[in-house]
Scaffold this motif. Structure first.
Motif, PDB file in Angstrom:
ATOM      1  N   ARG A 216      -9.784  -8.536   1.313  1.00  0.00           N
ATOM      2  CA  ARG A 216      -8.914  -7.969   2.343  1.00  0.00           C
ATOM      3  C   ARG A 216      -9.686  -7.723   3.639  1.00  0.00           C
ATOM      4  O   ARG A 216     -10.844  -7.277   3.613  1.00  0.00           O
ATOM      5  CB  ARG A 216      -8.309  -6.649   1.847  1.00  0.00           C
TER       6      ARG A 216
ATOM      7  N   GLU B 232      -1.101  -6.480   6.537  1.00  0.00           N
ATOM      8  CA  GLU B 232      -2.192  -6.828   5.610  1.00  0.00           C
ATOM      9  C   GLU B 232      -2.687  -8.222   5.923  1.00  0.00           C
ATOM     10  O   GLU B 232      -1.890  -9.150   6.072  1.00  0.00           O
ATOM     11  CB  GLU B 232      -1.694  -6.899   4.154  1.00  0.00           C
TER      12      GLU B 232
ATOM     13  N   TRP C 214      -5.587 -11.019   4.355  1.00  0.00           N
ATOM     14  CA  TRP C 214      -6.552 -11.355   3.301  1.00  0.00           C
ATOM     15  C   TRP C 214      -7.229 -12.669   3.645  1.00  0.00           C
ATOM     16  O   TRP C 214      -6.631 -13.551   4.259  1.00  0.00           O
ATOM     17  CB  TRP C 214      -5.838 -11.511   1.947  1.00  0.00           C
TER      18      TRP C 214
ATOM     19  N   ALA D  17      -3.324 -13.575  -7.622  1.00  0.00           N
ATOM     20  CA  ALA D  17      -4.041 -12.364  -7.195  1.00  0.00           C
ATOM     21  C   ALA D  17      -3.116 -11.348  -6.540  1.00  0.00           C
ATOM     22  O   ALA D  17      -3.271 -10.135  -6.737  1.00  0.00           O
ATOM     23  CB  ALA D  17      -5.174 -12.734  -6.239  1.00  0.00           C
ATOM     24  N   LEU D  18      -2.151 -11.830  -5.746  1.00  0.00           N
ATOM     25  CA  LEU D  18      -1.290 -10.920  -4.984  1.00  0.00           C
ATOM     26  C   LEU D  18       0.000 -10.583  -5.727  1.00  0.00           C
ATOM     27  O   LEU D  18       0.756  -9.706  -5.302  1.00  0.00           O
ATOM     28  CB  LEU D  18      -0.939 -11.536  -3.620  1.00  0.00           C
ATOM     29  N   GLY D  19       0.288 -11.305  -6.800  1.00  0.00           N
ATOM     30  CA  GLY D  19       1.541 -11.083  -7.528  1.00  0.00           C
ATOM     31  C   GLY D  19       2.732 -11.763  -6.880  1.00  0.00           C
ATOM     32  O   GLY D  19       3.860 -11.674  -7.369  1.00  0.00           O
TER      33      GLY D  19
ATOM     34  N   ARG E 227       2.354  -9.580   5.303  1.00  0.00           N
ATOM     35  CA  ARG E 227       1.078  -9.899   4.660  1.00  0.00           C
ATOM     36  C   ARG E 227       0.725 -11.366   4.896  1.00  0.00           C
ATOM     37  O   ARG E 227       1.514 -12.251   4.598  1.00  0.00           O
ATOM     38  CB  ARG E 227       1.201  -9.648   3.153  1.00  0.00           C
TER      39      ARG E 227
END
Lengths: 355, 355
Positions: free
Chosen positions: A39, A51, A53, A179-181, A315
């Motif tokens: 992140r 957000e 990443w 990883a992020l769902g 995000r």
């Protein structure tokens, strides 16, 4: 415990069920894939994001995202009985091809334009023992020769026109959703030959179909302004940019890149070399991430969108495609070292630092 | 899904329960750790082993194992209220320290000997924005100054004398036991300042105590012949070797390295620069792994043991500590490029290759 019970790492193991593998495809690996998703510490607000990443593709074994696709391309070449592989490349593709060929005990031929190749750029291919063929012509001539030679000999072409490359590269999209769902709202990615934006879009569509993601990201591709054929709509005869890994005038995956943009309601825009170098410095100095200049194009694009008010939260994931150590010359020439000279005494050092 | 539900990657998350963390230790990460463990394709028989695995520490974010310990050292420095960190280093330590300092928004001071520092070696520290202090003295003077300055100012010393570095580095031993289901029979590791062999031995002992491993490995450390104080039993005033990352004449972790050797019934031996360069070439050309020369010392040692009949089967893990791109000069000067020149025609290329 025997070795047979240990699950090896690598794209062909982790993502076997989404790749075109058969029982006869050798499961080779150099430990590629499963790269970190980190992140952002500080750059999200300036990009207009909630957000941000970073996908650190430099953590692949040869230092770039190319390993994901190359492991599939080389495995399928071995399955098909190829005795050697070949590519036209002066950079990351040749490094990756040479590594997997060495690993598998087959020959790797790398075609390069004559007289244009810096020794440093080819250090990896040389180290892995590739056979380099310097031809009297330009890069387009080298690629054309590679296509014709691989059509005439039992040698597999592993440039990104090889569809197995795209299959392997799409696995990074699966990892992001894992990883992020879910898929992110926005994916930012550098665009040169356009194979990688094609691969990510294929991966995200598959994730949605398989229920691994509830949505698609907007695909936001960024080209260097001096090498932006997908932005201008026509090939660039003599592309120029400091970001050598995306210095491409006529992308092989042109149509699929445009489809990724349109189907995802995304965009493909240009960023200048100054934008790229600013992002390159910000990534290193504010995020602790040292990347090759081409990788910084994704963040340069996000900064451009954010500063012009065209991003409203959400995000994003930015793909950082290769390691800064791939291009130490740019680091040194644009790094402006902060050096203080001092005597070897404590008092002398304190005085030199103004303490 | 919110960011709070995503498990971030990194040593402080994955290994929190075995590290000296408190509720006040900031959980920083650059995605370090969880590096690939890759099985050797071809070198095991020559090393007299049934199984040989490589731990690819080059896949850490700054390209070396240093990130594992640095993330702990910097997190603890922040917890203690340090406003800056400092180290004496011209290589991997300074790269890692500068990266985490940039990430955390604190200053990183790097003390280096005057006039001896190649620009390429410092490219990473420069990119991350470290403040470099070139002193009128040698490396020992730089380290002494770093110790005194950090004692007088609220700046944390992050050289390997910092015990948090060892704590972080031990996590690689946990990862090996986790991947293999037990400790290996033998661990091969390059030895310079001897912090890493100390850290691995601590990790393996803890794994056995916690039931994560049923046995201890024999710790086999390898020094470069021109910088082998732990073999000769006395400091080397002017250490010389191509493997710059282990060119240390008076290791800071001398006693703990000897303890690791003796408690594990292992060994610490010397390998020549020729041995190191042979292993460096074999790793690249037969395994597809391009490492910095110091990393090749571990494999040079295993080859020496195997060829002299001193290894009898079993499973070994060799630690490959840093990326080949850290030292492109060695790759170029010892790479003996295989270059064929040819005209741009298919027939011309075929003729040049003798096809």
């Amino acid at each position: 415990m025997t070795a047979a019970t240990i699950r090896p790492r690598g794209v062909l193991y982790r993502w076997a069920d989404v790749l075109p593998l058969t029982d006869r495809t050798p499961r080779i690996t150099l430990g590629e894939g499963e790269t970190p998703l980190v992140r952002a510490a500080s750059l999200a607000p300036e990009c207009g994001l909630d957000e941000l990443w970073f996908k650190l593709e430099a953590c692949n074994p040869t230092g770039s995202f190319k390993d994901r696709g190359m492991v599939v391309a080389v495995a399928k070449a071995l399955e098909a009985g190829a005795r050697a592989i070949m590519c036209a490349s002066t950079g990351n593709t040749s490094a990756s091809a040479a590594a997997y060929a060495a690993r598998c005990g087959i020959e790797c031929y790398v075609l390069v334009p004559g007289g244009k190749v810096a020794a440093g750029k080819m250090a990896q291919a040389v180290a892995y023992g590739a056979r380099i063929i310097e031809i009297d012509g330009n890069f387009d001539d080298a690629l054309r020769a590679a296509r014709e030679l691989t059509a005439r000999h039992p040698i597999a072409l592993v440039n990104s026109v090889n569809p197995h490359r795209i299959e392997g590269q799409k696995t990074a999209a699966y990892e992001i959703c894992d990883a992020l769902g879910d898929a992110p709202d926005l994916l930012a990615i550098p665009v040169g030959n356009a194979g990688n934006i094609t691969a990510y879009w294929k991966g995200f569509r598959e994730c949605a179909e398989r229920g691994l993601a509830a949505r698609h990201p907007r695909m936001c591709g960024f080209q260097a302004a001096g090498a932006a054929p997908l932005v201008s709509g026509q090939p660039v005869p003599n592309p120029q940019t400091i970001a050598t890994a995306i210095r491409i005038g006529n992308p092989a995956s042109w149509n699929t890149a445009i489809a990724a943009r349109d189907e995802s309601e995304g965009l493909i825009e240009a960023v200048t070399d100054d934008d790229i170098l600013e992002a390159y410095r910000l990534l290193a100095r504010r995020e602790g991430l040292f990347v090759e200049p081409a990788s910084a194009a994704s963040v340069a694009g996000l900064l451009k969108l954010g500063r012009s008010g065209r991003t409203r939260g959400g995000r994003a994931v930015a793909i950082l495609t290769g390691h800064g150590l791939k291009d130490p010359d740019t680091a040194i020439s644009h790094g402006t070292p902060d050096v203080t000279r001092a005597p070897a005494t404590i008092e002398g050092i304190e005085a030199a630092l103004g303490w």
